[in-house]
Design a protein around this motif. Structure first.
Motif, PDB file in Angstrom:
ATOM      1  N   MET A   1       2.290  40.156 -10.788  1.00 29.30           N
ATOM      2  CA  MET A   1       2.495  38.745 -11.042  1.00 29.30           C
ATOM      3  C   MET A   1       2.199  37.997  -9.751  1.00 29.30           C
ATOM      4  O   MET A   1       2.514  38.444  -8.662  1.00 29.30           O
ATOM      5  CB  MET A   1       3.920  38.491 -11.511  1.00 29.30           C
ATOM      6  N   HIS A   2       1.613  36.829  -9.892  1.00 26.22           N
ATOM      7  CA  HIS A   2       1.222  35.987  -8.764  1.00 26.22           C
ATOM      8  C   HIS A   2       2.015  34.684  -8.816  1.00 26.22           C
ATOM      9  O   HIS A   2       2.581  34.334  -9.848  1.00 26.22           O
ATOM     10  CB  HIS A   2      -0.269  35.682  -8.830  1.00 26.22           C
ATOM     11  N   GLU A   3       2.003  33.968  -7.694  1.00 30.58           N
ATOM     12  CA  GLU A   3       2.739  32.707  -7.628  1.00 30.58           C
ATOM     13  C   GLU A   3       1.882  31.657  -6.928  1.00 30.58           C
ATOM     14  O   GLU A   3       1.136  31.968  -5.995  1.00 30.58           O
ATOM     15  CB  GLU A   3       4.044  32.927  -6.870  1.00 30.58           C
ATOM     16  N   LEU A   4       1.986  30.412  -7.385  1.00 32.63           N
ATOM     17  CA  LEU A   4       1.222  29.296  -6.855  1.00 32.63           C
ATOM     18  C   LEU A   4       2.146  28.102  -6.667  1.00 32.63           C
ATOM     19  O   LEU A   4       2.911  27.762  -7.571  1.00 32.63           O
ATOM     20  CB  LEU A   4       0.107  28.927  -7.850  1.00 32.63           C
ATOM     21  N   SER A   5       2.066  27.467  -5.506  1.00 37.43           N
ATOM     22  CA  SER A   5       2.798  26.214  -5.280  1.00 37.43           C
ATOM     23  C   SER A   5       1.947  25.070  -5.809  1.00 37.43           C
ATOM     24  O   SER A   5       0.751  24.983  -5.516  1.00 37.43           O
ATOM     25  CB  SER A   5       3.066  26.011  -3.789  1.00 37.43           C
ATOM     26  N   THR A   6       2.559  24.201  -6.600  1.00 36.90           N
ATOM     27  CA  THR A   6       1.841  23.075  -7.197  1.00 36.90           C
ATOM     28  C   THR A   6       2.841  21.967  -7.504  1.00 36.90           C
ATOM     29  O   THR A   6       3.902  21.888  -6.879  1.00 36.90           O
ATOM     30  CB  THR A   6       1.060  23.536  -8.452  1.00 36.90           C
ATOM     31  N   HIS A   7       2.536  21.132  -8.466  1.00 34.57           N
ATOM     32  CA  HIS A   7       3.469  20.089  -8.917  1.00 34.57           C
ATOM     33  C   HIS A   7       3.245  19.827 -10.407  1.00 34.57           C
ATOM     34  O   HIS A   7       2.159  20.044 -10.930  1.00 34.57           O
ATOM     35  CB  HIS A   7       3.279  18.804  -8.103  1.00 34.57           C
ATOM     36  N   PRO A  38     -13.827  36.912 -20.826  1.00 34.91           N
ATOM     37  CA  PRO A  38     -13.914  36.485 -19.432  1.00 34.91           C
ATOM     38  C   PRO A  38     -12.574  36.688 -18.722  1.00 34.91           C
ATOM     39  O   PRO A  38     -11.527  36.852 -19.367  1.00 34.91           O
ATOM     40  CB  PRO A  38     -14.230  34.992 -19.538  1.00 34.91           C
ATOM     41  N   GLU A  39     -12.627  36.671 -17.386  1.00 36.13           N
ATOM     42  CA  GLU A  39     -11.385  36.716 -16.617  1.00 36.13           C
ATOM     43  C   GLU A  39     -10.561  35.484 -16.981  1.00 36.13           C
ATOM     44  O   GLU A  39     -11.112  34.405 -17.220  1.00 36.13           O
ATOM     45  CB  GLU A  39     -11.701  36.699 -15.119  1.00 36.13           C
ATOM     46  N   ARG A  40      -9.255  35.656 -17.031  1.00 35.94           N
ATOM     47  CA  ARG A  40      -8.399  34.515 -17.377  1.00 35.94           C
ATOM     48  C   ARG A  40      -7.044  34.659 -16.702  1.00 35.94           C
ATOM     49  O   ARG A  40      -6.699  35.725 -16.191  1.00 35.94           O
ATOM     50  CB  ARG A  40      -8.227  34.376 -18.881  1.00 35.94           C
ATOM     51  N   ALA A  41      -6.295  33.573 -16.710  1.00 34.28           N
ATOM     52  CA  ALA A  41      -4.940  33.571 -16.157  1.00 34.28           C
ATOM     53  C   ALA A  41      -4.008  32.981 -17.208  1.00 34.28           C
ATOM     54  O   ALA A  41      -4.431  32.209 -18.072  1.00 34.28           O
ATOM     55  CB  ALA A  41      -4.888  32.747 -14.881  1.00 34.28           C
ATOM     56  N   GLU A  42      -2.745  33.366 -17.123  1.00 33.76           N
ATOM     57  CA  GLU A  42      -1.732  32.885 -18.063  1.00 33.76           C
ATOM     58  C   GLU A  42      -0.478  32.526 -17.277  1.00 33.76           C
ATOM     59  O   GLU A  42       0.017  33.334 -16.490  1.00 33.76           O
ATOM     60  CB  GLU A  42      -1.437  33.991 -19.065  1.00 33.76           C
ATOM     61  N   ILE A  43       0.023  31.318 -17.475  1.00 29.77           N
ATOM     62  CA  ILE A  43       1.261  30.887 -16.828  1.00 29.77           C
ATOM     63  C   ILE A  43       2.418  31.612 -17.504  1.00 29.77           C
ATOM     64  O   ILE A  43       2.548  31.581 -18.728  1.00 29.77           O
ATOM     65  CB  ILE A  43       1.435  29.358 -16.932  1.00 29.77           C
ATOM     66  N   THR A  44       3.260  32.276 -16.700  1.00 29.82           N
ATOM     67  CA  THR A  44       4.372  33.029 -17.269  1.00 29.82           C
ATOM     68  C   THR A  44       5.727  32.383 -16.989  1.00 29.82           C
ATOM     69  O   THR A  44       6.681  32.642 -17.716  1.00 29.82           O
ATOM     70  CB  THR A  44       4.397  34.476 -16.744  1.00 29.82           C
ATOM     71  N   ALA A  45       5.819  31.553 -15.930  1.00 28.83           N
ATOM     72  CA  ALA A  45       7.093  30.906 -15.619  1.00 28.83           C
ATOM     73  C   ALA A  45       6.860  29.687 -14.735  1.00 28.83           C
ATOM     74  O   ALA A  45       5.904  29.637 -13.961  1.00 28.83           O
ATOM     75  CB  ALA A  45       8.036  31.878 -14.914  1.00 28.83           C
ATOM     76  N   VAL A  46       7.747  28.718 -14.882  1.00 24.07           N
ATOM     77  CA  VAL A  46       7.771  27.545 -14.010  1.00 24.07           C
ATOM     78  C   VAL A  46       9.068  27.614 -13.222  1.00 24.07           C
ATOM     79  O   VAL A  46      10.151  27.751 -13.799  1.00 24.07           O
ATOM     80  CB  VAL A  46       7.693  26.230 -14.826  1.00 24.07           C
TER      81      VAL A  46
END
Length: 79
Positions: A1-7, A38-46
């Motif tokens: 699992m990966h994490e990204l800082s955003t808003h 294709p490669e894809r990403a899925e948001i799993t948590a906020v």
């Protein structure tokens, strides 16, 4: 699992997501039997800015914001 800082809605937060690699569909005699994926990403948590689950913030995420975040993730990995 990966994490990204955003808003979301102007509120700083973190997004946890999974990446799924591109996958070539099966072939028979060179003819595709199923489509390539294709490669894809899925948001799993906020998460809030402190890293705690923030379902209230997830509810504020619009489809446009989700697209913005997923596009940003794709750009990070050269997609």
């Amino acid at each position: 699992m990966h994490e990204l800082s955003t808003h979301i809605a102007g509120i700083p937060c973190r997004i946890q997501y999974n990446r799924f690699p591109a996958r070539r569909g099966p072939r028979e005699g060179g003819v595709p039997m199923e489509p390539d994926l294709p490669e894809r990403a899925e948001i799993t948590a906020v998460l809030d800015a402190n890293g705690k689950p923030a379902p209230w913030l997830e509810q504020k995420m619009t489809p446009d914001e989700a697209d913005r975040i997923l596009t940003h993730i794709e750009n990070i990995f050269g997609g």
